[in-house]
Write a protein that holds these residues in place. Structure first.
Motif, PDB file in Angstrom:
ATOM      1  N   ALA A  41       1.524   1.971   6.044  1.00  0.00           N
ATOM      2  CA  ALA A  41       1.895   1.684   4.659  1.00  0.00           C
ATOM      3  C   ALA A  41       2.406   0.259   4.460  1.00  0.00           C
ATOM      4  N   MET A  42       2.631  -0.478   5.544  1.00  0.00           N
ATOM      5  CA  MET A  42       3.225  -1.812   5.412  1.00  0.00           C
ATOM      6  C   MET A  42       2.409  -2.715   4.497  1.00  0.00           C
ATOM      7  N   ALA A  43       1.112  -2.839   4.747  1.00  0.00           N
ATOM      8  CA  ALA A  43       0.282  -3.722   3.927  1.00  0.00           C
ATOM      9  C   ALA A  43       0.264  -3.253   2.474  1.00  0.00           C
ATOM     10  N   ARG A  44       0.127  -1.955   2.278  1.00  0.00           N
ATOM     11  CA  ARG A  44       0.118  -1.409   0.911  1.00  0.00           C
ATOM     12  C   ARG A  44       1.413  -1.744   0.178  1.00  0.00           C
ATOM     13  N   ASP A  45       2.529  -1.520   0.852  1.00  0.00           N
ATOM     14  CA  ASP A  45       3.813  -1.743   0.209  1.00  0.00           C
ATOM     15  C   ASP A  45       4.089  -3.223  -0.040  1.00  0.00           C
ATOM     16  N   ILE A  46       3.630  -4.086   0.852  1.00  0.00           N
ATOM     17  CA  ILE A  46       3.780  -5.523   0.603  1.00  0.00           C
ATOM     18  C   ILE A  46       2.976  -5.914  -0.632  1.00  0.00           C
ATOM     19  N   LEU A  47       1.724  -5.469  -0.720  1.00  0.00           N
ATOM     20  CA  LEU A  47       0.895  -5.799  -1.880  1.00  0.00           C
ATOM     21  C   LEU A  47       1.495  -5.270  -3.178  1.00  0.00           C
ATOM     22  N   ALA A  48       2.004  -4.059  -3.141  1.00  0.00           N
ATOM     23  CA  ALA A  48       2.465  -3.398  -4.358  1.00  0.00           C
ATOM     24  C   ALA A  48       3.895  -3.752  -4.748  1.00  0.00           C
ATOM     25  N   GLU A  49       4.779  -3.858  -3.766  1.00  0.00           N
ATOM     26  CA  GLU A  49       6.197  -3.923  -4.087  1.00  0.00           C
ATOM     27  C   GLU A  49       6.865  -5.266  -3.808  1.00  0.00           C
ATOM     28  N   ASP A  50       6.375  -5.995  -2.822  1.00  0.00           N
ATOM     29  CA  ASP A  50       7.064  -7.235  -2.451  1.00  0.00           C
ATOM     30  C   ASP A  50       6.083  -8.234  -1.842  1.00  0.00           C
ATOM     31  N   PRO A  51       5.207  -8.823  -2.676  1.00  0.00           N
ATOM     32  CA  PRO A  51       4.200  -9.744  -2.158  1.00  0.00           C
ATOM     33  C   PRO A  51       4.773 -10.947  -1.410  1.00  0.00           C
ATOM     34  N   ASP A  52       6.029 -11.271  -1.636  1.00  0.00           N
ATOM     35  CA  ASP A  52       6.653 -12.405  -0.956  1.00  0.00           C
ATOM     36  C   ASP A  52       7.453 -11.996   0.281  1.00  0.00           C
ATOM     37  N   PHE A  53       7.410 -10.730   0.650  1.00  0.00           N
ATOM     38  CA  PHE A  53       8.200 -10.246   1.778  1.00  0.00           C
ATOM     39  C   PHE A  53       8.002 -11.089   3.036  1.00  0.00           C
ATOM     40  N   LEU A  54       6.764 -11.352   3.391  1.00  0.00           N
ATOM     41  CA  LEU A  54       6.496 -12.067   4.647  1.00  0.00           C
ATOM     42  C   LEU A  54       7.012 -13.501   4.619  1.00  0.00           C
ATOM     43  N   ASN A  55       7.260 -14.055   3.435  1.00  0.00           N
ATOM     44  CA  ASN A  55       7.816 -15.414   3.351  1.00  0.00           C
ATOM     45  C   ASN A  55       9.230 -15.485   3.920  1.00  0.00           C
ATOM     46  N   SER A  56       9.933 -14.360   3.943  1.00  0.00           N
ATOM     47  CA  SER A  56      11.310 -14.350   4.434  1.00  0.00           C
ATOM     48  C   SER A  56      11.409 -13.912   5.896  1.00  0.00           C
ATOM     49  N   VAL A  57      10.273 -13.748   6.535  1.00  0.00           N
ATOM     50  CA  VAL A  57      10.233 -13.269   7.914  1.00  0.00           C
ATOM     51  C   VAL A  57       9.783 -14.411   8.823  1.00  0.00           C
ATOM     52  N   GLY A  58      10.508 -14.602   9.915  1.00  0.00           N
ATOM     53  CA  GLY A  58      10.122 -15.613  10.887  1.00  0.00           C
ATOM     54  C   GLY A  58       9.409 -15.017  12.080  1.00  0.00           C
ATOM     55  N   GLN A  59       9.729 -13.762  12.358  1.00  0.00           N
ATOM     56  CA  GLN A  59       9.143 -13.064  13.505  1.00  0.00           C
ATOM     57  C   GLN A  59       9.086 -11.583  13.173  1.00  0.00           C
ATOM     58  N   ILE A  60       8.017 -10.931  13.587  1.00  0.00           N
ATOM     59  CA  ILE A  60       7.895  -9.504  13.318  1.00  0.00           C
ATOM     60  C   ILE A  60       7.232  -8.819  14.510  1.00  0.00           C
ATOM     61  N   SER A  61       7.819  -7.719  14.931  1.00  0.00           N
ATOM     62  CA  SER A  61       7.278  -6.900  16.007  1.00  0.00           C
ATOM     63  C   SER A  61       6.836  -5.581  15.388  1.00  0.00           C
ATOM     64  N   ILE A  62       5.586  -5.235  15.610  1.00  0.00           N
ATOM     65  CA  ILE A  62       5.028  -4.025  15.003  1.00  0.00           C
ATOM     66  C   ILE A  62       4.428  -3.152  16.100  1.00  0.00           C
ATOM     67  N   GLU A  63       4.809  -1.888  16.108  1.00  0.00           N
ATOM     68  CA  GLU A  63       4.171  -0.916  16.979  1.00  0.00           C
ATOM     69  C   GLU A  63       3.178  -0.145  16.124  1.00  0.00           C
ATOM     70  N   THR A  64       1.902  -0.183  16.494  1.00  0.00           N
ATOM     71  CA  THR A  64       0.887   0.518  15.712  1.00  0.00           C
ATOM     72  C   THR A  64       0.383   1.740  16.463  1.00  0.00           C
ATOM     73  N   HIS A  65      -0.034   2.720  15.691  1.00  0.00           N
ATOM     74  CA  HIS A  65      -0.532   3.990  16.208  1.00  0.00           C
ATOM     75  C   HIS A  65      -1.920   4.201  15.611  1.00  0.00           C
ATOM     76  N   ALA A  66      -2.945   4.187  16.440  1.00  0.00           N
ATOM     77  CA  ALA A  66      -4.316   4.222  15.932  1.00  0.00           C
ATOM     78  C   ALA A  66      -4.935   5.617  15.912  1.00  0.00           C
ATOM     79  N   THR A  67      -4.189   6.645  16.257  1.00  0.00           N
ATOM     80  CA  THR A  67      -4.769   7.988  16.291  1.00  0.00           C
ATOM     81  C   THR A  67      -4.842   8.583  14.885  1.00  0.00           C
ATOM     82  N   ARG A  68      -5.612   9.659  14.773  1.00  0.00           N
ATOM     83  CA  ARG A  68      -5.777  10.336  13.482  1.00  0.00           C
ATOM     84  C   ARG A  68      -4.472  10.947  12.964  1.00  0.00           C
ATOM     85  N   THR A  69      -3.485  11.040  13.781  1.00  0.00           N
ATOM     86  CA  THR A  69      -2.183  11.507  13.299  1.00  0.00           C
ATOM     87  C   THR A  69      -1.725  10.615  12.150  1.00  0.00           C
TER      88      THR A  69
END
Length: 189
Positions: free
Chosen positions: A83-111
């Motif tokens: 949901a991160m990309a969706r929520d950035i587009l919809a709710e806070d398009p400038d969110f990434l401007n305030s981030v210097g570093q981001i660690s993301i754990e992704t889960h690619a399974t159908r779950t």
């Protein structure tokens, strides 16, 4: 419930919310997202069990890697990264401007990725970060534990080059050995 879009910055202006894309344009937008994300799948090192490794990604020699200097974010919430990309587009398009570093754990399974819409938002996470000025510093492949049983949508491997899959461990331990989860460290360098 449909999310309302806020004004966009340059990086987020290139992408639309899934429900804003005309049905006859969804396939081409999905392919565009796959094309942008596949580079990062290749950086993971392939699509098999042998690709389980930690990878220091190439970075500029002109600037040191600065970790822990403010603006850090970690996203490890068992599926909310979809949901991160969706929520950035919809709710806070400038969110990434305030981030210097981001660690993301992704889960690619159908779950977590079990629809075309979820697949789209997973895929555009990568170009959103890239277009916002982030560079991939480090990545790792590991198993999703019991969620490996759910398998993956074929596009994860076929279109995005992401490792996704598992093999049976043994008769006693029913949790498969998998390679469907990934850690990503992004920073402005």
């Amino acid at each position: 419930y449909q999310l309302e879009r806020l004004p966009q910055n340059e990086a987020t202006a290139k992408w639309k919310l899934w429900h804003e894309i005309a049905p006859d344009e969804q396939e081409s937008e999905l392919e565009r997202a796959f094309k942008r994300a596949s580079h990062y799948g290749k950086m993971l090192g392939g699509q098999s069990e042998q690709s389980k490794f930690h990878n220091n990604c190439p970075r500029s020699k002109e600037k040191p890697m600065l970790l822990g200097k403010g603006g850090e974010h970690m996203i490890d919430c068992e599926g909310c990264e979809i949901a991160m990309a969706r929520d950035i587009l919809a709710e806070d398009p400038d969110f990434l401007n305030s981030v210097g570093q981001i660690s993301i754990e992704t889960h690619a399974t159908r779950t977590w990725i079990n629809s075309t819409e979820e697949l789209y938002y997973f895929a555009i996470m990568f170009p959103l970060l890239e277009d916002a000025g982030f560079k991939l510093i480090w990545t790792s492949v590991f198993g999703c534990g019991k969620y490996e049983h759910d398998g993956c949508m074929p596009e994860i491997q076929e279109k995005m080059n992401m490792s996704c899959g598992n093999r049976r461990r043994n008769a006693v331990n029913k949790v498969p050995i998998g390679w469907s989860c990934h850690d990503w460290l992004w920073a402005r360098v």
